[in-house]
Design a protein around this motif. Structure first.
Motif, mmCIF file in Angstrom:
data_model
loop_
_atom_site.group_PDB
_atom_site.id
_atom_site.type_symbol
_atom_site.label_atom_id
_atom_site.label_comp_id
_atom_site.label_asym_id
_atom_site.label_seq_id
_atom_site.Cartn_x
_atom_site.Cartn_y
_atom_site.Cartn_z
ATOM 1 N N GLY A 143 -24.517 36.467 -26.229
ATOM 2 C CA GLY A 143 -24.427 35.033 -25.975
ATOM 3 C C GLY A 143 -24.842 34.752 -24.554
ATOM 4 O O GLY A 143 -24.574 35.537 -23.641
ATOM 5 N N ARG A 144 -25.523 33.652 -24.362
ATOM 6 C CA ARG A 144 -26.019 33.329 -23.022
ATOM 7 C C ARG A 144 -25.115 32.335 -22.296
ATOM 8 O O ARG A 144 -25.136 32.246 -21.089
ATOM 9 C CB ARG A 144 -27.456 32.803 -23.108
ATOM 10 C CG ARG A 144 -28.384 33.843 -23.723
ATOM 11 C CD ARG A 144 -29.835 33.562 -23.448
ATOM 12 N NE ARG A 144 -30.610 34.733 -23.861
ATOM 13 C CZ ARG A 144 -30.836 35.773 -23.055
ATOM 14 N NH1 ARG A 144 -30.416 35.750 -21.811
ATOM 15 N NH2 ARG A 144 -31.512 36.807 -23.487
ATOM 16 N N ASN A 145 -24.354 31.549 -23.048
ATOM 17 C CA ASN A 145 -23.413 30.632 -22.417
ATOM 18 C C ASN A 145 -22.106 31.384 -22.158
ATOM 19 O O ASN A 145 -21.309 31.636 -23.071
ATOM 20 C CB ASN A 145 -23.183 29.434 -23.338
ATOM 21 C CG ASN A 145 -22.257 28.407 -22.710
ATOM 22 O OD1 ASN A 145 -21.435 28.738 -21.869
ATOM 23 N ND2 ASN A 145 -22.407 27.158 -23.122
ATOM 24 N N VAL A 146 -21.905 31.742 -20.895
ATOM 25 C CA VAL A 146 -20.792 32.649 -20.586
ATOM 26 C C VAL A 146 -19.440 32.017 -20.920
ATOM 27 O O VAL A 146 -18.536 32.692 -21.428
ATOM 28 C CB VAL A 146 -20.852 33.072 -19.101
ATOM 29 C CG1 VAL A 146 -19.719 34.031 -18.780
ATOM 30 C CG2 VAL A 146 -22.193 33.727 -18.804
ATOM 31 N N VAL A 147 -19.294 30.702 -20.660
ATOM 32 C CA VAL A 147 -18.013 30.043 -20.960
ATOM 33 C C VAL A 147 -17.713 30.151 -22.453
ATOM 34 O O VAL A 147 -16.600 30.509 -22.866
ATOM 35 C CB VAL A 147 -18.064 28.567 -20.522
ATOM 36 C CG1 VAL A 147 -16.766 27.862 -20.902
ATOM 37 C CG2 VAL A 147 -18.300 28.459 -19.031
ATOM 38 N N ASN A 148 -18.725 29.878 -23.267
ATOM 39 C CA ASN A 148 -18.519 29.966 -24.714
ATOM 40 C C ASN A 148 -18.200 31.378 -25.149
ATOM 41 O O ASN A 148 -17.338 31.598 -26.014
ATOM 42 C CB ASN A 148 -19.788 29.499 -25.451
ATOM 43 C CG ASN A 148 -19.876 27.996 -25.462
ATOM 44 O OD1 ASN A 148 -19.038 27.338 -24.866
ATOM 45 N ND2 ASN A 148 -20.889 27.468 -26.127
ATOM 46 N N VAL A 149 -18.894 32.328 -24.539
ATOM 47 C CA VAL A 149 -18.660 33.725 -24.926
ATOM 48 C C VAL A 149 -17.223 34.139 -24.606
ATOM 49 O O VAL A 149 -16.556 34.800 -25.402
ATOM 50 C CB VAL A 149 -19.685 34.643 -24.227
ATOM 51 C CG1 VAL A 149 -19.258 36.093 -24.374
ATOM 52 C CG2 VAL A 149 -21.063 34.434 -24.813
ATOM 53 N N ILE A 150 -16.756 33.686 -23.441
ATOM 54 C CA ILE A 150 -15.367 34.029 -23.086
ATOM 55 C C ILE A 150 -14.420 33.488 -24.153
ATOM 56 O O ILE A 150 -13.538 34.186 -24.648
ATOM 57 C CB ILE A 150 -14.988 33.438 -21.710
ATOM 58 C CG1 ILE A 150 -15.779 34.126 -20.592
ATOM 59 C CG2 ILE A 150 -13.484 33.583 -21.458
ATOM 60 C CD1 ILE A 150 -15.547 33.524 -19.223
ATOM 61 N N LEU A 151 -14.633 32.237 -24.550
ATOM 62 C CA LEU A 151 -13.693 31.587 -25.460
ATOM 63 C C LEU A 151 -13.750 32.146 -26.871
ATOM 64 O O LEU A 151 -12.713 32.353 -27.504
ATOM 65 C CB LEU A 151 -13.937 30.074 -25.494
ATOM 66 C CG LEU A 151 -13.505 29.335 -24.239
ATOM 67 C CD1 LEU A 151 -13.952 27.893 -24.306
ATOM 68 C CD2 LEU A 151 -11.990 29.405 -24.086
#
Lengths: 117, 789
Positions: free
Chosen positions: B737-745
């Motif tokens: 995943g490239r969107n780090v915030v989304n990947v964290i969640l």
């Protein structure tokens, strides 16, 4: 003027307004106060990371890791959760308050002392 | 191996009630097999018959060690060690335990909670074995507290009686408070010595003795030991604990648990002994307890309190002897401990049996029972004679040894004459008590009793007969019954070879003469006791009201009153007051910490603030202020919406588009929901007056100021970017995943997000339930309003 100072003033202001409202006797103001406080808390988390005028924490096409400068993704993940949770709490709270008003016939928190309806 | 012996009781405890239900007439006998097996096992292990890694010390003692890790990081292991002292105590615990289970089977035959009693007794037995076998201070403390808890359950066994519950609580509070003393002392001791292993403490003796904390360690240890072993002025809980069923009194409150304090003192004597503070305190606390206990026992006519006070006296004697601490005194203490367990166990079981078969608890109303219960008479009389210190019973030998350890000679201090006098006095009182309880009720003419007296059942005779016989056999066959126990025990306490001389006859000497004095004085006192009591009782009973029990009652009252007042003040039911407390705490705690730890010189952060940013922040601030003072709800909601959207805009500006999107959605939902719900609620009202507003404003601004400084100081610190860097580097390779915030969640912290969704679902269910149901009162109010219109 600098950015952290601005944020600090805003967070302080949000908390002060929120606290003032939850100390009112009208139960409707209590809910609005809580909403303000949760905004303040979210910004507090935001400010405790580094606030930068930079791009979103997205890994660019062709790269395998984040390249600075970028905003800190960690507080953002925490705040995202907090926004959603505080919505859930406030929604529940609103319905609870309206139900309590219907059951007890008062919106004054000083009169909401008995648990029997 | 030792661990298994200790744990077995805990394992069997939950099964015992089921066993009792399945085999109502045999369960007690079956349960008794466990302590019997433990006793046999301990005997075989210590004799070296069972290969258990026995180590013979140079001092003639022995030890068997078994260790299993528990909380290794804190130096707390499941370390058990069987040595002479542990063996003596463990043999008493398991041996008398076996007899108690059989006795209880007869005493409480048909009681509907007999199985529960077995379970509690097993728990107690296992805890007590743990205390005397633990080789780790913290482990010892854990078992120590378990004995307090099981004692609480046992004293309160008859829980429908208020007195039982009150006495149980009293015993728990007094011994539990002492337990805290032991915990504190154990932690200090472990800290000073660098180990919690009891057998290693002696190696660090000089370090401990020289340390500044040494007096504190001694005082706290003695506090714990003295509460448990009912030493003056903490003795008052023991007579009250007689509310327990007699098997419990005979077991816990005469021969085992109350000796835990004595055991602890003996166990730590090699480490802490030799210092004046330790020895003097013990000697005089013990001597006082001995005399006070004997005196109180002399005044009793009801069987169990009489025995309880005489137990207090005996415990005092033991503590005194350990305080004196010479070879002779310690040897005497170990023999006396054994002798006391034998005779007091017998007498308690006899008290229960007499009460059971006659319905009478007052010894002065009992007479001529020898004809109807001859076997019990012989056993009880033998134990009473042992208690009175008459030959050929072990009580005589113990008293002789005790006297020999105290009688003044050239090597002893000036106190020894006083101690000898006190011992003679309390022993003479003990003679009166022994005869009054153990012999007099059986002689003379038969007096009528509430129920027709007859011999108790065999289950209730086994214990008294066995223990009374042992009291005789210990002298007749000392090498078989007593010496293998008391010799190694005294060696372990002294850390030197000890071999108590248990012979009956040593020719005419000072100790023998004093023994004769004791018996003659006792006999004379017995003859005139009713006259003496008539004179002293009015004065003494007035003095009783000033006793330490009054301090306990007063303290308990003060604590309860304080908590009630405090609860009333803090839990007032007023929401605003709770909020004030919370704000006050936050302001003081956070503001205080900031003031103490942080000074800040320069304001950090980006300094090239742009005009539109200042504009946005100003707008937000005005919006928040407007919400605070809005006069109607729609205006407030509009202001709140302004703040929410403004914050979303700020998120856009500072690199958080995900937050901005979420905030926009949620804010829209919130505004819609608020308008809908608030429509059903009354409009804002001005209820508060100006002084209340001023007070609230002050509280609000205080917290706002604290938050202001918190943000400033938070910005000053350099954030630790390790976690951020980790997510930034691993998002693409690990989670694609490239969107780090989304990947964290949704990936790294997916479980947290699942929890978050659960919260929303719960809230939704709650909202639905609240909206669907209509309260009765609302209908009622609605009805009233319609009526009035």
């Amino acid at each position: 003027m600098n950015l952290q100072l601005l944020l600090a003033i805003l967070v302080g202001g949000l908390f002060a307004a929120g606290i003032y409202l939850i100390l009112r006797r009208s139960i409707v103001k209590l809910i609005i106060g809580l909403a303000l406080i949760s905004h303040g808390a979210n910004l507090l988390i935001f400010a405790s990371g580094r606030v930068v005028r930079a791009s979103a924490p997205l890994v660019a096409e062709g790269q395998t890791s984040l390249r600075p400068p970028h905003a800190d993704p960690l507080p953002q993940a925490l705040i995202l959760t907090a926004i959603v949770i505080s919505f859930g709490v406030l929604a529940f709270m609103m319905v609870l308050v309206s139900r309590a008003y219907r059951a007890l016939g008062t919106d004054d928190t000083d009169e909401l002392r008995e648990t029997d309806s | 191996m030792l661990l298994a012996l200790v744990i077995s009781g805990f394992v069997l405890a939950p099964v015992a009630p089921m066993l009792q239900r399945a085999l109502p007439h045999r369960a007690g006998y079956i349960v008794a097999l466990l302590p019997l097996a433990i006793a046999v096992m301990l005997g075989l292990m210590s004799a070296g018959v069972v290969n258990a890694g026995i180590v013979t010390d140079t001092e003639g003692g022995f030890s068997i060690v078994s260790t299993a890790p528990w909380v290794a990081g804190l130096g707390v292991d499941l370390a058990f060690r069987l040595d002479g002292l542990g063996l003596l105590m463990a043999m008493l615990v398991s041996g008398i335990g076996a007899l108690i289970f059989v006795y209880a089977a007869g005493y409480l035959h048909g009681h509907k909670h007999l199985g529960r009693l077995y379970a509690f007794l097993l728990m107690f037995m296992a805890s007590m074995l743990g205390v005397v076998l633990a080789d780790n201070l913290i482990l010892l403390f854990v078992f120590w507290e378990l004995t307090s808890v099981s004692s609480y359950l046992l004293i309160g066994f008859d829980h429908s009686q208020e007195k039982s519950r009150k006495s149980a609580l009293q015993a728990l509070l007094v011994t539990g408070l002492g337990g805290l003393g032991i915990l504190a002392a154990a932690i200090m001791l472990g800290d000073v010595a660098g180990t919690f292993t009891i057998s290693e403490l002696v190696l660090h003796r000089d370090t401990i003795r020289g340390h500044a904390l040494f007096p504190a360690i001694v005082v706290l240890m003695l506090f714990g030991a003295c509460t448990k072993s009912a030493q003056f002025p903490f003795h008052f809980w023991l007579p009250n604990a007689m509310a327990a069923p007699t098997p419990v009194s005979a077991y816990l409150h005469s021969s085992t648990m109350v000796k835990a304090g004595v055991y602890l003192i003996a166990r730590l004597s090699p480490v802490l002994g030799g210092a004046a503070i330790w020895n003097d305190a013990l000697t005089w606390i013990g001597a006082t307890t001995m005399v006070v206990g004997a005196w109180m026992a002399f005044r009793q006519r009801i069987m169990k309190p009489l025995l309880a006070y005489s137990t207090v006296s005996a415990l005092g004697t033991l503590v005194m002897a350990l305080g004196v601490g010479t070879t002779k005194a310690v040897e005497a203490a170990m023999v006396f401990l054994l002798a006391h367990a034998f005779y007091k166990g017998t007498l308690f079981m006899a008290a229960g049996a007499i009460d059971h078969e006659t319905g009478e608890k007052d010894v002065s109303k009992l007479s001529g029972l020898r004809g109807s219960m001859p076997i019990l008479f012989i056993a009880t009389a033998a134990a009473a004679l042992s208690m009175a210190g008459l030959p050929p019973f072990v009580g005589f030998v113990a008293k002789e040894l005790m006297l020999k350890g105290l009688i003044p000679d050239a090597t002893r201090g000036t106190g020894s004459a006083a101690l000898t006098t006190m011992l003679v006095l309390s022993s003479a009182l003990g003679v009166v008590v022994a005869v009054r309880f153990g012999i007099r009720p059986f002689l003379g003419d038969l007096k009528p009793t509430p129920t027709e007296p007859h011999e108790p059942p065999r289950s209730m005779l086994l214990g008294p007969v066995m223990l009374a016989s042992l009291g005789l056999l210990a002298v007749v066959l000392p090498g078989f019954v007593a010496l293998p126990l008391v010799g190694p025990a005294a060696s372990a306490v002294l850390h030197a070879t000890a071999k108590p001389d248990m012979a009956l006859w040593h020719g005419v000497n000072a100790a023998l003469l004093l023994s004769v004095v004791v018996i003659v004085a006792g006999a004379a006192l017995f003859a005139i006791q009713s006259g003496v009591l008539r004179v002293i009782e009015p004065i003494a009973s007035r003095l009783d009201r000033l006793g330490p029990a009054r301090v306990y009652d007063g303290t308990l009252w003060a604590v309860l009153t304080f908590s009630r007042a405090q609860t009333r003040a803090l839990q007032s039911g007023s929401l605003r007051q709770y909020i004030f407390f919370t704000i006050g705490t936050a302001v003081i705690a956070i503001g205080g910490a900031l003031a103490v730890n942080q000074g800040f010189s320069s304001v950090p952060g980006l300094s090239d603030v742009r005009n539109y940013e200042i504009g946005l922040f100003a707008l937000l601030l005005v919006g928040a202020g407007y919400v605070g003072v809005a006069k109607n709800r729609l205006a407030a909601i509009a202001g709140l919406g302004l703040v929410g959207y403004g914050i979303a805009l700020a998120f856009v500006l500072f690199g958080a588009p995900d937050l901005a999107l979420t905030q926009l959605c949620i804010e829209t939902l919130m505004v819609v929901l608020m308008v809908l719900v608030f429509y059903m609620l009354p409009d804002f009202r001005s209820i508060s007056n100006n002084s209340q507003r001023f007070r609230d404003l002050f509280a609000a601004l205080s917290l706002g100021a604290v938050m202001f400084f918190l943000v400033l100081i938070a910005g000053q610190s350099t954030p630790d970017l390790a976690v951020t860097t980790f997510y930034g580097e691993r998002s693409v390779p690990d989670a694609y995943g490239r969107n780090v915030v989304n990947v964290i969640l949704v990936d790294f912290r997916a479980l947290d997000t699942l929890g978050e969704i659960t919260v929303l679902v719960v809230a939704a269910v709650g909202v639905y339930a609240l909206l669907k149901s209509t309260p009765k009162r609302a209908k009622h109010i609605a009805g009233l309003k319609e009526g009035s219109e």
